[in-house]
Design a protein around this motif. Structure first.
Motif, PDB file in Angstrom:
ATOM      1  N   ASP A 116       0.848  -1.196   0.000  1.00  0.00           N
ATOM      2  CA  ASP A 116       0.000   0.000   0.000  1.00  0.00           C
ATOM      3  C   ASP A 116       0.880   1.241   0.000  1.00  0.00           C
ATOM      4  O   ASP A 116       1.650   1.454   0.938  1.00  0.00           O
ATOM      5  CB  ASP A 116      -0.897  -0.013   1.238  1.00  0.00           C
ATOM      6  CG  ASP A 116      -1.843   1.172   1.284  1.00  0.00           C
ATOM      7  OD1 ASP A 116      -1.809   2.010   0.357  1.00  0.00           O
ATOM      8  OD2 ASP A 116      -2.627   1.263   2.244  1.00  0.00           O
ATOM      9  N   PRO A 117       0.811   2.096  -1.036  1.00  0.00           N
ATOM     10  CA  PRO A 117       1.656   3.299  -1.063  1.00  0.00           C
ATOM     11  C   PRO A 117       1.528   4.154   0.190  1.00  0.00           C
ATOM     12  O   PRO A 117       2.512   4.718   0.662  1.00  0.00           O
ATOM     13  CB  PRO A 117       1.167   4.048  -2.308  1.00  0.00           C
ATOM     14  CG  PRO A 117       0.530   3.018  -3.163  1.00  0.00           C
ATOM     15  CD  PRO A 117      -0.046   2.001  -2.226  1.00  0.00           C
ATOM     16  N   ASP A 118       0.341   4.254   0.746  1.00  0.00           N
ATOM     17  CA  ASP A 118       0.103   5.100   1.907  1.00  0.00           C
ATOM     18  C   ASP A 118       0.947   4.681   3.104  1.00  0.00           C
ATOM     19  O   ASP A 118       1.248   5.498   3.978  1.00  0.00           O
ATOM     20  CB  ASP A 118      -1.384   5.054   2.277  1.00  0.00           C
ATOM     21  CG  ASP A 118      -1.727   6.016   3.391  1.00  0.00           C
ATOM     22  OD1 ASP A 118      -1.729   7.230   3.141  1.00  0.00           O
ATOM     23  OD2 ASP A 118      -1.973   5.551   4.521  1.00  0.00           O
ATOM     24  N   ARG A 119       1.355   3.411   3.144  1.00  0.00           N
ATOM     25  CA  ARG A 119       2.120   2.899   4.285  1.00  0.00           C
ATOM     26  C   ARG A 119       3.626   3.028   4.087  1.00  0.00           C
ATOM     27  O   ARG A 119       4.388   2.680   4.988  1.00  0.00           O
ATOM     28  CB  ARG A 119       1.746   1.438   4.547  1.00  0.00           C
ATOM     29  CG  ARG A 119       0.307   1.241   5.029  1.00  0.00           C
ATOM     30  CD  ARG A 119       0.009  -0.236   5.265  1.00  0.00           C
ATOM     31  NE  ARG A 119       0.999  -0.840   6.145  1.00  0.00           N
ATOM     32  CZ  ARG A 119       1.599  -2.010   5.928  1.00  0.00           C
ATOM     33  NH1 ARG A 119       1.318  -2.705   4.836  1.00  0.00           N
ATOM     34  NH2 ARG A 119       2.488  -2.493   6.792  1.00  0.00           N
ATOM     35  N   LEU A 120       4.059   3.528   2.952  1.00  0.00           N
ATOM     36  CA  LEU A 120       5.496   3.698   2.735  1.00  0.00           C
ATOM     37  C   LEU A 120       6.019   4.823   3.626  1.00  0.00           C
ATOM     38  O   LEU A 120       5.483   5.930   3.640  1.00  0.00           O
ATOM     39  CB  LEU A 120       5.773   4.034   1.272  1.00  0.00           C
ATOM     40  CG  LEU A 120       5.611   2.894   0.262  1.00  0.00           C
ATOM     41  CD1 LEU A 120       5.718   3.420  -1.156  1.00  0.00           C
ATOM     42  CD2 LEU A 120       6.671   1.804   0.502  1.00  0.00           C
TER      43      LEU A 120
END
Length: 374
Positions: A25-29
């Protein structure tokens, strides 16, 4: 005191930056804790996600994802941030005082004298004018032209290329997020647009928020120094060391030089996972934003090649080292890559590099590619 070498530091940073592709998930990078710099014509933010996400196609959604907001933030450079955090970031970008404002605006004595106003007043004046002008999407040029008529003469300069008078470039970039204005993704020329439900122009810097920015820098690019963090923020070492230095830091030495890391991440530095893979990092990739460039690339000639004033190449990351550079050019529907090794890569690393090139071509929507090894 823990003493580590640059190879161990690089292994730690590579893991901290999500380059092991363990997050879907990009948001968790974690790189979005600082922001991901974008150069639209080079697709740099999208390609930074291609290097980190298991599914390269997921990176392409960044431009249309309402969960991320693009704005001129750190040092006035365009960065993607999580939309849920963008409004809270704005007062943390505000200079702490007049001297800090002048440093961040890159002003010299002649600009300060011409303005005839304190640095924080200059920034607030420009932000107020921008807020009044940008009520709907409009190009940077149109916004600059209109704003210039609303600000004191000392806040603008003659542009030889445009044959027109514009607000100072860096002043406009720093004032834009303070005015509650974002950038439209994927547009050229740059297009400004108001934030939905944009907050009021802040008058007081959020020191705690600015300190968190420094802490995020030390976590992602640590162990590092106050000078390194100041370079990322765009201020002075003294400002960071005296006013924005986080608590609960662990002091370590990197090849004998003192540096700092949030103490809770010390175990990760002591035993980082082995980065036994290849990634193609775009120009201005988050990993390449570290200010201690000699840790990333020890050779000064190679540093000059990777960090140019204009036209940076991308970096080939192989087995925990910057092992080469890469460039692309389009030829119709084909994307042509030129790979330059800094030392001879093994056959397996070359093969992995070419697989990464396929991911890049897919993300940039090219159906064909050609790879040349220089």
């Amino acid at each position: 005191m823990l003493d580590v070498d640059r190879r161990q530091v690089l292994a730690y940073r590579i893991a901290a930056h999500g380059l092991h592709r363990e997050v879907a998930d990009p948001d968790r990078l974690a790189v979005f804790d600082l922001g991901v710099q974008d150069v639209t014509k080079r697709d740099t933010a999208v390609l930074a996600l291609v290097a980190r996400l298991p599914d390269a196609a997921r990176a392409q959604t960044l431009l249309d994802d309402a969960g991320f907001t693009l704005g001129w933030t750190h040092r006035g450079a365009p960065h993607y941030h999580r939309s849920a955090e963008f409004r809270a970031l704005i007062p943390a970008l505000l200079p702490l005082d007049d001297a800090d404002a002048e440093v961040r605006m890159l002003w010299q004595r002649k600009e300060i004298a011409a303005a005839g106003l304190p640095g924080t007043t200059v920034l607030h004046t420009a932000a107020t004018a921008l807020r009044d002008v940008v009520g709907e999407p409009m190009t940077k040029g149109a916004a600059s032209t209109e704003v210039t008529t609303r600000i004191p003469e000392g806040l603008s300069r003659w542009c030889r290329g445009c044959q027109a008078t514009h607000i100072h470039e860096q002043l406009m970039r720093l004032a834009t997020p303070i005015a509650g204005i974002r950038l439209e993704p994927g547009t050229s020329p740059a297009t400004l647009a108001p934030l939905a439900k944009r907050p009021r122009i802040p008058t007081t810097a959020d020191v705690a928020g600015a300190t968190r920015i420094v802490q995020s820098y030390l976590r992602l690019h640590g162990p590092a120094t106050a000078s390194d963090a100041a370079g990322f923020v765009g201020t002075t070492r003294t400002t960071v060391a005296d006013r924005l230095w986080p608590a609960d830091l662990a002091e370590v030495t990197v090849d004998g030089r003192p540096a700092f890391l949030p103490a809770e991440h010390l175990p990760e530095l002591e035993n980082p996972p082995e980065p036994a893979f290849v990634r193609l990092l775009p120009p201005w990739d988050p990993l390449l934003q570290a200010r201690d460039r000699a840790v990333l690339v020890p050779d000064k000639a190679h540093q000059k090649e990777l960090w140019k004033i204009l036209g940076n190449p991308g970096a080939i990351l192989a087995d925990g080292e910057i092992a080469g550079f890469w460039r692309t050019r389009s030829a119709g529907k084909r994307l042509e890559f030129t790979m330059t090794e800094l030392w001879p890569l093994p056959t397996s690393a070359r093969a992995a590099t070419e697989q990464e090139a396929e991911r890049v071509a897919q993300a940039r929507e090219y159906g064909d590619l050609r790879i040349t090894w220089a």
